[in-house]
Scaffold this active site. Structure first.
Site, mmCIF file in Angstrom:
data_model
loop_
_atom_site.group_PDB
_atom_site.id
_atom_site.type_symbol
_atom_site.label_atom_id
_atom_site.label_comp_id
_atom_site.label_asym_id
_atom_site.label_seq_id
_atom_site.Cartn_x
_atom_site.Cartn_y
_atom_site.Cartn_z
ATOM 1 N N ASP A 167 -3.814 4.911 11.616
ATOM 2 C CA ASP A 167 -2.443 5.432 11.711
ATOM 3 C C ASP A 167 -1.597 4.932 10.545
ATOM 4 O O ASP A 167 -1.448 3.724 10.351
ATOM 5 C CB ASP A 167 -1.799 4.995 13.029
ATOM 6 N N ASP B 275 -7.199 1.510 7.369
ATOM 7 C CA ASP B 275 -6.501 1.559 8.651
ATOM 8 C C ASP B 275 -6.356 3.037 9.010
ATOM 9 O O ASP B 275 -6.468 3.910 8.134
ATOM 10 C CB ASP B 275 -5.141 0.879 8.506
#
Length: 220
Positions: A7, A5
């Site tokens: 952020d 992922d």
């Protein structure tokens, strides 16, 4: 392949997300909020940020207008202060030295993801970068993760997905991947990562190396 992922897992973008939110609050005659208050919402996109910044939900009439305003502000500041989490640079180098491809699967729209990845020098190093608007269904559905596998030519069962939100684990499991919770990410007090039933949890990025039986490479 290791998929991340963006952020709260690969890059600490909370400073810029919070900066944009506080600029928006000032526009509406509200005082800025401390980073510590905004940080837990940084992985949840404009929905999470507007909830803490303006107490808005997606069902509110003003949500769409405020979301568009926030995204326009963020577009101007997204490369202001993005930083890799401690250990990420060494982790990525170790993967590359050992010829293990890595990529990014994020719900962040491509209009933000591409310049952000470019600004931190990772865009051309990643085997794939798949964004939330690249498929009909973003996480928690597996579509973007499966798209990343197809782009990189790697089977889902040979992939690990690392993320800091429940939807990351849901998407990874639905895609048939090994799943890893990044406990160093943007988890809030209400998050319950033990309930997410991930295959692994890590306190620091470099903890991933012991899970895949690699020793850290020395950075030049």
């Amino acid at each position: 392949m290791i998929l991340f992922d963006l952020d709260g897992t690969l890059v600490d973008t909370a400073h810029d997300l919070a900066y944009a939110l506080n600029l928006q609050r000032v526009r509406h005659d509200l005082a800025g909020l401390p980073l510590e208050a905004i940080r837990p919402y940084a992985s949840h996109g404009s929905k999470g940020l507007l909830s803490i910044g303006f107490n808005l939900s997606e069902t509110d009439d003003a949500f769409a207008i405020m979301r568009d305003e926030y995204l326009a502000i963020y577009d101007e500041v997204l490369t202001r202060k993005p930083i890799l989490f401690d250990g990420i640079a060494e982790l990525l180098t170790t993967l590359e030295v050992n010829r293990i491809p890595w990529g990014v699967v994020t719900n962040k729209p491509r209009r933000f993801t591409q310049p952000l990845m470019q600004s931190i020098g990772l865009l051309t190093r990643a085997a794939c970068v798949v964004c939330g608007d690249d498929a009909a269904r973003p996480k928690p559905y597996p579509d973007t993760l499966l798209m990343a596998c197809k782009q990189a030519g790697v089977s889902p069962e040979d992939c690990w997905y690392v993320g800091d939100a429940e939807r990351d684990i849901q998407a990874g499991k639905a895609a048939g991947m090994q799943t890893v919770v990044a406990l160093y990410g943007y988890l809030s007090e209400t998050d319950q990562p033990l309930v997410w039933a991930a295959d692994h949890m890590i306190q620091l990025p470099l903890d991933l190396l012991s899970l895949i039986n690699l020793k850290p490479a020395t950075l030049s």
